[in-house]
Design an enzyme around this catalytic site. Structure first.
Site, PDB file in Angstrom:
ATOM      1  N   ARG A  46       7.564 -20.884  -2.444  1.00  0.00           N
ATOM      2  CA  ARG A  46       6.435 -19.959  -2.285  1.00  0.00           C
ATOM      3  C   ARG A  46       5.514 -20.439  -1.157  1.00  0.00           C
ATOM      4  NH1 ARG A  46       2.418 -20.694  -5.478  1.00  0.00           N
ATOM      5  NH2 ARG A  46       3.601 -20.941  -7.389  1.00  0.00           N
ATOM      6  N   TYR A  99      -2.398   4.902   8.576  1.00  0.00           N
ATOM      7  CA  TYR A  99      -1.147   5.015   7.800  1.00  0.00           C
ATOM      8  C   TYR A  99      -1.498   5.244   6.320  1.00  0.00           C
ATOM      9  CZ  TYR A  99       2.700   3.244   4.996  1.00  0.00           C
ATOM     10  OH  TYR A  99       3.649   3.091   4.029  1.00  0.00           O
ATOM     11  N   ASP A 171      -3.030  -3.086  13.179  1.00  0.00           N
ATOM     12  CA  ASP A 171      -1.668  -2.868  12.715  1.00  0.00           C
ATOM     13  C   ASP A 171      -0.842  -2.491  13.942  1.00  0.00           C
ATOM     14  OD1 ASP A 171       0.712  -1.820  11.726  1.00  0.00           O
ATOM     15  OD2 ASP A 171      -0.221  -1.082   9.890  1.00  0.00           O
ATOM     16  N   LYS A 196      10.080  -2.260  10.053  1.00  0.00           N
ATOM     17  CA  LYS A 196      10.324  -1.240  11.080  1.00  0.00           C
ATOM     18  C   LYS A 196      11.018  -1.872  12.298  1.00  0.00           C
ATOM     19  CE  LYS A 196       8.235   1.595   8.272  1.00  0.00           C
ATOM     20  NZ  LYS A 196       7.615   0.794   7.274  1.00  0.00           N
TER      21      LYS A 196
END
Ligand code: PLP
Length: 381
Positions: A46, A99, A171, A196
């Protein structure tokens, strides 16, 4: 070294990994200590793994950042940045046409926790000056925007925010660092849905943050470890592999999207074409200054602005798959009204221009003749 070279080599030294040319997948949740109290680069997955570290090093280099951090999705990356920058009573000013997932996180998670969320039309940077209050801590930008390819002047907005002591997050999912590097324009932090273009093959869900300020880096890193929304080694490996061809892929996405925009612009069945590469796009001059090229997304509004007309078009498309995502090698089409922006209230969508007859095309890197032929036949009477 230049961008395309760093995309292949940055963040990884084969000498540290048995001279393996590709970063190995460390499929382990834990690393062994030799003695109690030993300081180790990696102890528990982690907190970090060598595969994740290679990916974070590569993205930091591509964004020109001191550091990068990987998350299990783009939304987890956005969430970590918001939580590192905001506490109850603080205000975040966000771009109005954000978004849908970021809009949902701000309005339905952050706002109920006591963060003031203000949406502002920032197409004129002066509007930011008026909007900032003593509580404003963060400015949240996206450029180009999803799905209408709106542009904001990152450098001008960052200069205003910096003067007023407000941090700036961008972003950069649609542009990627190949086309645009917000940190060089004065932003403090960049986030990506690497799902993406960075991954680029529609086979991985992953988020990335790039940041230079050491204190902000430590705060986001703390949340990454404390909340634990981290990607596994396989997803890091796939994203690293995608990054290696980012420069090549983005050139081809841009080549193809420019031709798709030119075909659709002025088509008798198409009312509007949103593409920053078109000379009459309101953000065209800004895009020329701020981006290397104009990207691979073209959004259209059909003259027949009903869902049935949009549905007829997508059903007739053979190459483009109707799907939520974007940025993969294959061409995709998205009905933003019901899909990517389904979580946005109808009145907000109406105000922004996200309509039933609107479709977002993620233009892939197939042969352009096949892409154009598919669109032509789908629009034929
Ligand atoms: C601009 C933008 N930011 C963030 C996200 C969220 O990323 P993810 O789906 O990887 O959580 C998306 C997803 O579509 C996006 O388009």
């Amino acid at each position: 070294m230049k961008f395309a070279t760093r995309a292949i080599h940055a963040g990884y030294d084969s000498a540290d990994h048995n001279r393996a040319v590709m970063p190995p997948l460390y499929q382990t949740s834990v690393f062994e200590l030799q003695e109690i109290g030993e300081a180790m680069d990696f102890s528990y997955a982690r907190t970090g793994t060598p595969t994740r570290a290679a990916l974070e090093g590569c993205l930091a280099s591509l964004e020109g950042a001191g550091h990068a951090l990987a998350f299990s999705s783009g939304m987890a990356a956005i969430d970590a940045v918001l939580r590192a920058c905001l506490k109850p009573g603080d205000e975040v000013i966000a771009l109005a046409n954000l978004y849908g997932g970021a809009y949902r996180l701000l309005t339905r998670v952050m706002a109920p926790q006591g963060v003031k969320v203000s949406f502002v039309d920032l197409s004129q940077p002066e509007r930011l000056e008026e909007a900032i209050t003593p509580q404003t801590r963060l400015l949240w930008l996206e450029s180009p925007t999803n799905p209408l390819l709106g542009m904001v002047d990152i450098a001008a907005l960052a200069a205003i925010a910096r003067r007023r002591g407000v941090r700036v997050a961008v972003d950069n999912t649609f542009a990627t660092p190949y086309l645009q590097r917000p940190l060089e324009m004065g932003a403090d932090v960049v986030v990506h849905s690497a799902t993406k273009y960075l991954g680029g093959h529609s086979d991985v869900l992953l988020g990335l943050v790039a940041v230079s300020d050491p204190a902000l880096y430590q705060d986001i890193r703390f949340i990454q470890n404390a909340a634990g929304a981290v990607p596994g080694p396989q997803d890091c490996f796939l994203t690293l592999r995608g990054l290696k061809t980012l420069a090549l892929r983005m050139e081809r996405h841009c080549d193809n999207a420019e031709q798709v925009a030119a075909l659709l612009d002025g088509h008798p069945l198409v009312d509007k074409v949103y593409y920053p590469g078109l000379a009459r796009h309101p953000g065209h001059e800004l895009a020329r200054r701020q981006m290397r090229r104009f990207g691979g997304i073209v959004t259209i509004q059909l003259k027949d602005n009903r869902r049935e007309a949009a549905n007829r078009f997508v059903q007739r498309l053979e190459l483009f798959a109707l799907a939520e995502s974007l940025g993969g090698v294959e061409s995709l089409v998205n009905h933003s009204y019901t899909m990517s922006h389904g979580g946005m209230p109808p009145e907000q969508k109406a105000a922004l221009g996200i309509v039933e007859g609107g479709l977002r095309l993620s233009v892939g890197i197939e042969d352009i003749d096949d892409i154009l032929a598919d669109i032509k036949q789908a629009l034929a009477d």
